[in-house]
Design a protein around this motif. Structure first.
Motif, PDB file in Angstrom:
ATOM      1  N   THR A 214     -13.821   7.749  -0.386  1.00  0.00           N
ATOM      2  CA  THR A 214     -12.760   7.257   0.235  1.00  0.00           C
ATOM      3  C   THR A 214     -12.082   5.612  -0.727  1.00  0.00           C
ATOM      4  OG1 THR A 214     -13.503   8.082   1.820  1.00  0.00           O
ATOM      5  CG2 THR A 214     -12.849   6.520   3.318  1.00  0.00           C
ATOM      6  N   ARG A 215     -12.949   5.033  -1.344  1.00  0.00           N
ATOM      7  CA  ARG A 215     -13.046   3.761  -1.642  1.00  0.00           C
ATOM      8  C   ARG A 215     -11.739   4.578  -2.403  1.00  0.00           C
ATOM      9  NH1 ARG A 215     -17.564   0.543  -4.127  1.00  0.00           N
ATOM     10  NH2 ARG A 215     -17.818  -0.257  -1.786  1.00  0.00           N
ATOM     11  N   ASP A 216     -11.372   5.228  -3.403  1.00  0.00           N
ATOM     12  CA  ASP A 216     -10.599   5.727  -4.298  1.00  0.00           C
ATOM     13  C   ASP A 216      -8.971   6.045  -3.996  1.00  0.00           C
ATOM     14  OD1 ASP A 216     -12.264   4.987  -6.641  1.00  0.00           O
ATOM     15  OD2 ASP A 216     -12.503   7.761  -6.198  1.00  0.00           O
ATOM     16  N   ALA A 217      -9.601   5.508  -2.418  1.00  0.00           N
ATOM     17  CA  ALA A 217      -7.557   5.794  -1.414  1.00  0.00           C
ATOM     18  C   ALA A 217      -7.578   4.506  -0.551  1.00  0.00           C
ATOM     19  CB  ALA A 217      -7.453   7.062  -0.709  1.00  0.00           C
ATOM     20  N   GLU A 218      -8.247   3.728  -0.120  1.00  0.00           N
ATOM     21  CA  GLU A 218      -7.969   2.604   0.099  1.00  0.00           C
ATOM     22  C   GLU A 218      -7.041   1.397   0.125  1.00  0.00           C
ATOM     23  OE1 GLU A 218     -11.597   0.961   0.832  1.00  0.00           O
ATOM     24  OE2 GLU A 218     -11.706  -0.183  -1.455  1.00  0.00           O
ATOM     25  N   THR A 219      -6.172   1.287   0.807  1.00  0.00           N
ATOM     26  CA  THR A 219      -4.957   0.384   0.517  1.00  0.00           C
ATOM     27  C   THR A 219      -5.548  -0.575   0.913  1.00  0.00           C
ATOM     28  OG1 THR A 219      -4.421   0.498   2.909  1.00  0.00           O
ATOM     29  CG2 THR A 219      -3.729   1.558   1.024  1.00  0.00           C
ATOM     30  N   LEU A 220      -4.927  -1.968   0.349  1.00  0.00           N
ATOM     31  CA  LEU A 220      -5.015  -3.270   0.611  1.00  0.00           C
ATOM     32  C   LEU A 220      -5.168  -3.171   2.502  1.00  0.00           C
ATOM     33  CD1 LEU A 220      -5.632  -6.305  -0.513  1.00  0.00           C
ATOM     34  CD2 LEU A 220      -3.412  -6.680  -0.585  1.00  0.00           C
ATOM     35  N   ALA A 221      -3.915  -2.788   3.075  1.00  0.00           N
ATOM     36  CA  ALA A 221      -4.397  -3.547   4.950  1.00  0.00           C
ATOM     37  C   ALA A 221      -4.948  -3.113   5.322  1.00  0.00           C
ATOM     38  CB  ALA A 221      -3.071  -2.454   4.579  1.00  0.00           C
ATOM     39  N   GLN A 222      -5.636  -1.495   4.869  1.00  0.00           N
ATOM     40  CA  GLN A 222      -7.341  -0.890   5.007  1.00  0.00           C
ATOM     41  C   GLN A 222      -7.928  -2.016   5.492  1.00  0.00           C
ATOM     42  OE1 GLN A 222      -7.071   2.990   2.923  1.00  0.00           O
ATOM     43  NE2 GLN A 222      -5.834   4.063   5.051  1.00  0.00           N
ATOM     44  N   LEU A 223      -8.697  -2.382   3.905  1.00  0.00           N
ATOM     45  CA  LEU A 223      -9.523  -3.726   3.477  1.00  0.00           C
ATOM     46  C   LEU A 223      -9.133  -4.473   4.587  1.00  0.00           C
ATOM     47  CD1 LEU A 223      -9.590  -3.432   0.002  1.00  0.00           C
ATOM     48  CD2 LEU A 223     -11.285  -2.622   1.348  1.00  0.00           C
ATOM     49  N   VAL A 224      -7.880  -5.611   5.065  1.00  0.00           N
ATOM     50  CA  VAL A 224      -8.366  -6.417   5.662  1.00  0.00           C
ATOM     51  C   VAL A 224      -8.041  -6.282   7.215  1.00  0.00           C
ATOM     52  CG1 VAL A 224      -6.840  -8.254   6.249  1.00  0.00           C
ATOM     53  CG2 VAL A 224      -6.660  -7.850   3.924  1.00  0.00           C
ATOM     54  N   SER A 225      -7.433  -4.891   7.623  1.00  0.00           N
ATOM     55  CA  SER A 225      -7.257  -4.783   8.882  1.00  0.00           C
ATOM     56  C   SER A 225      -8.852  -4.258   9.287  1.00  0.00           C
ATOM     57  CB  SER A 225      -6.532  -3.852   9.235  1.00  0.00           C
ATOM     58  OG  SER A 225      -6.770  -2.907   8.363  1.00  0.00           O
ATOM     59  N   ALA A 226      -9.536  -3.846   8.990  1.00  0.00           N
ATOM     60  CA  ALA A 226     -10.853  -3.429   8.818  1.00  0.00           C
ATOM     61  C   ALA A 226     -12.039  -4.575   9.258  1.00  0.00           C
ATOM     62  CB  ALA A 226     -11.544  -2.237   7.790  1.00  0.00           C
ATOM     63  N   ARG A 227     -11.989  -5.824   9.034  1.00  0.00           N
ATOM     64  CA  ARG A 227     -12.299  -6.447   9.139  1.00  0.00           C
ATOM     65  C   ARG A 227     -11.866  -8.131   9.837  1.00  0.00           C
ATOM     66  NH1 ARG A 227     -15.839  -8.950   5.053  1.00  0.00           N
ATOM     67  NH2 ARG A 227     -16.814 -11.110   5.988  1.00  0.00           N
ATOM     68  N   ALA A 228     -10.459  -7.808  10.080  1.00  0.00           N
ATOM     69  CA  ALA A 228      -9.596  -8.796  10.838  1.00  0.00           C
ATOM     70  C   ALA A 228      -8.993  -8.798  11.848  1.00  0.00           C
ATOM     71  CB  ALA A 228      -8.990 -10.030   9.523  1.00  0.00           C
ATOM     72  N   GLY A 229      -9.000  -9.269  12.646  1.00  0.00           N
ATOM     73  CA  GLY A 229      -7.970  -8.781  13.984  1.00  0.00           C
ATOM     74  C   GLY A 229      -8.629  -8.665  15.221  1.00  0.00           C
ATOM     75  N   LYS A 230      -7.881  -8.209  16.151  1.00  0.00           N
ATOM     76  CA  LYS A 230      -8.054  -8.376  18.081  1.00  0.00           C
ATOM     77  C   LYS A 230      -9.270  -7.355  17.789  1.00  0.00           C
ATOM     78  CE  LYS A 230      -7.051  -7.341  21.884  1.00  0.00           C
ATOM     79  NZ  LYS A 230      -5.804  -7.031  23.004  1.00  0.00           N
ATOM     80  N   GLY A 231     -10.125  -8.001  18.348  1.00  0.00           N
ATOM     81  CA  GLY A 231     -12.321  -6.620  18.830  1.00  0.00           C
ATOM     82  C   GLY A 231     -12.073  -6.871  16.907  1.00  0.00           C
ATOM     83  N   LYS A 232     -12.340  -7.542  16.407  1.00  0.00           N
ATOM     84  CA  LYS A 232     -12.489  -7.272  14.947  1.00  0.00           C
ATOM     85  C   LYS A 232     -13.751  -8.281  14.600  1.00  0.00           C
ATOM     86  CE  LYS A 232     -10.633  -3.398  13.690  1.00  0.00           C
ATOM     87  NZ  LYS A 232      -9.564  -3.006  12.890  1.00  0.00           N
ATOM     88  N   GLN A 233     -14.522  -8.707  13.188  1.00  0.00           N
ATOM     89  CA  GLN A 233     -15.478  -9.650  13.172  1.00  0.00           C
ATOM     90  C   GLN A 233     -14.955 -11.221  13.092  1.00  0.00           C
ATOM     91  OE1 GLN A 233     -17.835  -8.179   9.308  1.00  0.00           O
ATOM     92  NE2 GLN A 233     -18.972 -10.373   9.007  1.00  0.00           N
ATOM     93  N   ASP A 234     -13.605 -10.914  12.273  1.00  0.00           N
ATOM     94  CA  ASP A 234     -12.949 -12.002  12.197  1.00  0.00           C
ATOM     95  C   ASP A 234     -11.551 -12.149  12.866  1.00  0.00           C
ATOM     96  OD1 ASP A 234     -14.587 -13.449   9.816  1.00  0.00           O
ATOM     97  OD2 ASP A 234     -14.065 -12.079   9.343  1.00  0.00           O
ATOM     98  N   THR A 235     -11.059 -13.256  13.190  1.00  0.00           N
ATOM     99  CA  THR A 235      -9.518 -13.436  13.395  1.00  0.00           C
ATOM    100  C   THR A 235      -9.195 -13.873  11.990  1.00  0.00           C
ATOM    101  OG1 THR A 235      -9.813 -15.688  13.421  1.00  0.00           O
ATOM    102  CG2 THR A 235     -10.492 -15.197  15.402  1.00  0.00           C
TER     103      THR A 235
END
Length: 141
Positions: free
Chosen positions: A3-24
Motif C-alpha cells: 500500500t505504501r508503494d501506491a499512496e499519494t500525498l493527499a492520502q498522507l495528509v488527509s489521513a492525519r488532518a481534517g474533521k474528526g482526525k488527529q490534527d486540524t
C-alpha cells in the motif's frame, strides 16, 4: 506492491488532518516546517493538498510536510511524485532487438529502487515473446 508503494500525498495528509482526525489543518501546518529553509505551508495549502487539489510541489514543501507528519522525506516525496507526476518508469530490463518495429512500446511497472537484475522473469517473458513472434506464432499469457 505494498500500500505504501501506491499512496499519494493527499492520502498522507488527509489521513492525519481534517474533521474528526488527529490534527486540524492549522495544527498540521504549524508543525510542518522545513528544517533547512524554515518554510511552513499555510493551513489553506495543507487543506488543498488533503483534498487532492493541484498545488505547486517543491522540496521545501515536501520536507516541511514530512516533518509535520513525522514521516521520512523520501516517503512523502514519493507520494507527491505519484500524485502529481505519475509512476516512476525506466527503460525495459532487456535489449530491444534492432529488427523490432520502432513504434513498439514496452512498459514495465516496478517499485521504486527495483533494478533490471531484480526482474529476471520479465526478461524471460520478453525473450519468449520474441521467440514465438519470430516463429510466426502468438505468445501466450
Amino acid at each position: 506492491m505494498s500500500t505504501r508503494d501506491a499512496e499519494t500525498l493527499a492520502q498522507l495528509v488527509s489521513a492525519r488532518a481534517g474533521k474528526g482526525k488527529q490534527d486540524t489543518f492549522e495544527q498540521l501546518a504549524n508543525r510542518s516546517v522545513d528544517p533547512e529553509s524554515g518554510y511552513s505551508p499555510s493551513p489553506n495549502l495543507v487543506w488543498k493538498i488533503a483534498s487532492g487539489q493541484g498545488v505547486k510541489i517543491n522540496p521545501p514543501l515536501v520536507k516541511a510536510l514530512a516533518a509535520g507528519l513525522g514521516l521520512a522525506p523520501k516517503r512523502v516525496a514519493d507520494a507527491a511524485h505519484r500524485q502529481f507526476i505519475g509512476w516512476y518508469s525506466s527503460k525495459p530490463p532487456f535489449e530491444v532487438p534492432a529488427d523490432q518495429d520502432d513504434d513498439v512500446v514496452y512498459r514495465v511497472a516496478a517499485a521504486v529502487g527495483v533494478t533490471d537484475e531484480d526482474m529476471p522473469a520479465v526478461k524471460a517473458f520478453y525473450e519468449e515473446l520474441c521467440r514465438q513472434q519470430a516463429e510466426g506464432g502468438q505468445a501466450s499469457n
